[in-house]
Design an enzyme around this catalytic site. Structure first.
Site, PDB file in Angstrom:
ATOM      1  CG  ASP A   1      -2.106   0.978   1.039  1.00  0.00           C
ATOM      2  OD1 ASP A   1      -2.239   1.551  -0.061  1.00  0.00           O
ATOM      3  OD2 ASP A   1      -2.888   1.138   1.990  1.00  0.00           O
TER       4      ASP A   1
ATOM      5  CD  GLU B   1      -1.817   6.462  -4.115  1.00  0.00           C
ATOM      6  OE1 GLU B   1      -1.130   5.749  -3.384  1.00  0.00           O
ATOM      7  OE2 GLU B   1      -2.731   7.175  -3.703  1.00  0.00           O
TER       8      GLU B   1
ATOM      9  CG  ASP C   1      -5.429  -1.171  -0.584  1.00  0.00           C
ATOM     10  OD1 ASP C   1      -6.038  -0.532  -1.458  1.00  0.00           O
ATOM     11  OD2 ASP C   1      -5.870  -1.348   0.563  1.00  0.00           O
TER      12      ASP C   1
ATOM     13  CG  HIS D   1      -3.366   2.006   5.574  1.00  0.00           C
ATOM     14  ND1 HIS D   1      -3.320   3.150   4.796  1.00  0.00           N
ATOM     15  CD2 HIS D   1      -3.982   2.361   6.736  1.00  0.00           C
ATOM     16  CE1 HIS D   1      -3.902   4.146   5.455  1.00  0.00           C
ATOM     17  NE2 HIS D   1      -4.304   3.691   6.626  1.00  0.00           N
TER      18      HIS D   1
END
Length: 878
Positions: A649, A687, A719, A853
């Site tokens: 993530d 990202e 993710d 995350h």
């Protein structure tokens, strides 16, 4: 549990203010508004002769780039106009090819592995479901006819071309779509090439118009789907919806929360796409939260509360926030505040003359500016916001008096009473959501103008929500050292069942520090007693810590005490804080993760205030402490052996603009209860992760070190993939991973699956409950009807919610050589949702995604440096 102050918009604020930038000339504050009555100001005088005032799509008039007949009109179509009798060529709601979530179609890559002929699973019990989709119905043998339109001699201005085409409605019909070059009709003209003539009004010159058939498009064509979306946005406008940002809202039905100076606008997020067997309209209820007071009111309130460092405090509070200008219902991001300017300052227009902001708003929007001393808000639009494909120099300047803040601040989010009052309007049960959507589609289907348009195109919307079949996977058994047990599937929580059960493995806490301020000493003693009591039943041996009482809770006192008391044998540092302070939390975490690596636990004294809850709080903290020391809490049955599961993530660094952190976490044993973590730093502001190789190689080497062999299977859950980034993942990240395996040996070829996890989706599922609807049970999987034909994907509802409507997660298997059947892939994903050690229940995403995350968030919010590798084999970031 480890706590830190809420950070909600901290990331957004940190990106904003550019210091030391060159002063740029101002631009029109409401540049996307209605057609101006006065010539609009621009950033700088034009290089050539001034052009007539223009706004909206009018600014794009002029020469057209030639495109060969038959070329697909995708993103090149700047403005598709929908022709109809009496309305002429009304411009569409948005440019045809510009992608906005919920608006236009984006061509995602075809990632369905060739060997997956059937992606449906079969295990579990069937369950009838309803979903928030309406079928788009075409008349039998429907086809969209695409024509190329030539003008001889060439007509430069698009508006003139529109007028000339409109003159021939008798032949073309009332229903058509035209962008100045490409014409769409729902019917076929008699001749493949039709020649028409019109007269140019300014000189009576005869213009030859040649309309040539170039394509016959089926209902599932991407071009048709884009046309459906444009027609739908026009329909929304007809029923009184207003587009704000990406979604549509109805300000006439606003709900007011006067005690908090808030109002909630109801609306919808919508899109039309090709799904498994049908083209369908997805519609979900959305809400826009606005302040009823202006930004100027906010500034006055802030000034009255704190005059010291007012400019700095105001900038810190407002930069990164999104404001709405109610005179044109547009949203802007605040990037800075210009304290030197005020509404009486002037800017240049197209013709070189000057106009003040006060005069501009009076002429353009009939708005009277009352405060002449207010500063100006600065918004620097991204390139994609700028019109005509040309970069417009200079920022936008907005008046605080005419701007309203949107969304909720961190302080408001932390206020339980505010959130509870807002939730009355925003947390909608499945029954209420169904009723709202049904009313919405009925409004569209009963509107005469909408129906006339749709009938002209041979289209209609289904009258009711789509029904489909899902499956509920069997509940998992939870294993601990003392055995296994079941839990109530509908609750998806085994907190009650695990009481008195021993954890799988515990690390004795023999040498640890407990630091607390003098005034919180009684709370510290009570907590310690509770912790020592709850430990043994779970199998935890907790020795008495080194008690470190500090005179007050200044950050320096915590850091100095840790330096003085910590040694090589220190296993854990627990810090009790008297209040939530992000800077103090960050300093402690940075010291314990980078400067002197040791697991740490931060507790806010408010958590320990309720004595009747102390044993429960102590139990949860004890579980976290054991995880951070390297212990294991519970497990589920994992039939696959020699498998590594990886979670990835991203999180944007709150301290460094343009830097993002990627968290990578990998399992180290067969039961998927031990993990190894690494993080990467990327300066592209995207990202996507560039340093996957290093992280994965380190994880594989650690796996080999612990198991004496490399994994036979590697399953990666990715993710944090934003809209439009799927192609980059497939082309960029997956090759990196495959290359990593080659570097570990020519013979090493593990079976690999790469699954993209998407949480922020608008798909909803409702289960039938008598005459009404309810949330589907945890473990519900959907792999038909609303999935995409070009993907190997499925939806999974893994958690239970007590309020509102549950949001499923979308999983897209973009690479698969794992040899796992769809059933196995779905079951494994659901099992992983049971293994997040911060919650004794199932969570929304697989545990490795949530761990990744948490790691990326800790580094991006607090540490801003690479954590020590000495901690990599423990869940120190929980």
């Amino acid at each position: 549990m480890s706590q830190q102050p809420p950070s909600g918009r901290a990331r957004g604020r940190a990106r904003g203010r550019a210091r030391g930038t060159v002063e740029e000339p101002p631009r029109r504050p409401g540049m996307e508004g209605a057609t101006p009555t006065a010539p609009p100001p621009v950033a700088a005088p034009p290089a050539e002769a001034p052009v007539p005032a223009a706004s909206g799509r009018g600014r794009q008039r002029g020469g057209v780039t030639a495109r060969p007949p038959g070329a697909p009109p995708t993103s090149q179509m700047e403005a598709l106009s929908l022709g109809e009798k009496g309305a002429g060529a009304a411009p569409a709601a948005a440019p045809f090819g510009r992608r906005r979530r919920g608006d236009l179609v984006i061509e995602e890559p075809h990632t369905r592995p060739s060997h997956i002929s059937d992606k449906k699973g079969s295990s579990g019990n069937p369950v009838p479901l309803v979903t928030n989709f309406f079928r788009v119905i075409c008349t039998p043998s429907w086809c969209l006819y695409q024509y190329h339109v030539d003008f001889a001699p060439e007509i430069d201005y698009r508006g003139v071309r529109f007028s000339m085409v409109k003159e021939h409605l008798g032949l073309l019909g009332e229903t058509y779509a035209f962008d100045g070059m490409i014409l769409f009709l729902p019917k076929r003209l008699e001749q493949r090439e039709t020649v028409l003539f019109s007269k140019r009004r300014n000189d009576d010159a005869e213009i030859k118009i040649t309309i040539t058939l170039t394509n016959e498009l089926p209902p599932t064509s991407p071009t048709c789907i884009q046309l459906y979306n444009i027609l739908f946005r026009k329909a929304l406008n007809e029923i009184g919806m207003q587009q704000i940002g990406r979604n549509n809202y109805n300000p006439d039905m606003a709900a007011y929360v006067p005690q908090h100076k808030l109002e909630v606008w109801p609306g919808f997020v919508t899109s039309i796409l090709q799904y498994e067997a049908n083209v369908m309209l997805m519609a979900d209820v959305s809400h826009k939260i606005l302040r009823t007071d202006t930004v100027l009111d906010f500034l006055y309130d802030l000034y009255n509360k704190t005059q010291h460092n007012f400019h700095e405090n105001a900038t810190k509070k407002l930069v990164g926030e999104i404001v709405l200008t109610r005179y044109n219902n547009k949203t802007y991001r605040i990037d800075d505040i210009d304290w030197e300017q005020n509404p009486q300052n002037k800017f240049k227009l197209y013709d070189g003359s000057e106009l003040s902001y006060v005069e501009y708003y009076a002429k353009q929007y009939n708005k009277t500016v009352r405060d002449m001393d207010q500063p100006l808000l600065v918004s620097r639009p991204k390139k994609k916001m700028q019109k005509g494909g040309k970069p417009v120099e200079g920022p936008l300047y907005l008046l605080p008096e005419l701007c309203t803040l949107t969304g909720l601040t961190d302080e408001v989010r932390a206020d339980f009473h505010v959130m509870k009052d807002i939730a009355i309007h925003t947390r909608i049960t499945p029954d209420k959501r169904n009723d709202t959507l049904q009313t919405f589609i009925n409004t569209l289907n009963r509107n005469e103008k909408v129906q006339k348009d749709m009938k002209g195109w041979g289209l209609s919307y289904d009258k009711s929500l789509l029904s489909l079949q899902g499956r509920v996977m069997p509940p998992e058994k939870i294993w601990q050292r003392s055995g296994s047990y079941n839990y109530k599937p509908q609750d998806a929580d085994w907190g009650r069942e695990m009481r008195g059960q021993q954890l799988i493995s515990c690390v004795p806490m023999q040498n640890w520090l407990f630091i607390f301020p003098q005034r919180n000493s009684p709370q510290a003693q009570d907590f310690l007693q509770a912790l020592v009591r709850v430990g043994p039943p779970m199998g935890m041996n907790i020795n008495k810590p080194i008690m470190c009482e500090i005179p007050d809770d200044r950050t320096d006192n915590y850091l100095r005490t840790m330096r003085e008391q910590m040694n090589d044998k220190t296993q854990m540092v627990v810090c009790l804080l008297s209040s939530q302070r992000k800077d103090r939390y960050d300093a402690i975490k940075k010291f314990c993760c980078v400067d002197h690596p040791v697991p740490s636990q931060v507790i806010v004294s408010r958590t320990l205030q309720k004595k009747q809850m102390l044993m429960s709080v102590a139990t949860k903290i004890a579980l976290q402490l054991n995880c951070k020391l390297g212990g294991e809490l519970w497990a589920v049955e994992i039939p696959l052996k020699s498998m590594m599961v990886v979670g990835i993530d991203c999180y944007h660094d709150s301290a460094t603009k343009g830097q993002s952190i990627g968290g990578v976490i990998a399992s180290m044993n067969n039961s998927l209860t031990r993990w190894y973590s690494r993080c990467t730093f990327q300066h592209s502001g995207q990202e996507l992760i560039d340093q996957l190789k290093v992280c994965l190689q380190a994880a594989l080497k650690k796996f080999y070190e612990l198991n004496s062999n490399l994994p036979d299977r590697v399953i990666i859950y990715r993710d944090g993939v934003g809209d439009g980034q799927l192609g980059a993942v497939v082309e960029h990240e997956i090759p990196q991973v495959l290359d990593t395996f080659k570097n570990l040996g020519a013979d090493y070829k593990p079976k690999v699956a790469w699954i993209v996890v998407k949480k922020r989706i608008n798909t909803r599922f409702f289960a039938q409950a008598g005459r009404g609807l309810q949330n589907p049970p945890p473990g519900t999987v959907v792999d038909t009807e609303v999935t995409r034909p070009e993907w190997y994907d499925f939806f999974l509802v893994s958690q239970s919610v007590r309020q509102g409507t549950v949001t499923p997660c979308h999983y897209n298997v973009v690479w698969d050589t794992s040899g796992l059947k769809p059933d196995h892939m779905q079951r494994l994903t659901y099992k992983l949702c049971h293994l997040y050690y911060n919650w004794p229940g199932t969570i929304r995403v697989p545990a490795p995604c949530q761990y990744a995350h948490k790691l990326a968030f800790l580094v991006g919010q607090s540490i801003h440096k690479d954590p020590s590798l000495n901690l990599a084999d423990r869940l120190y970031f929980l």
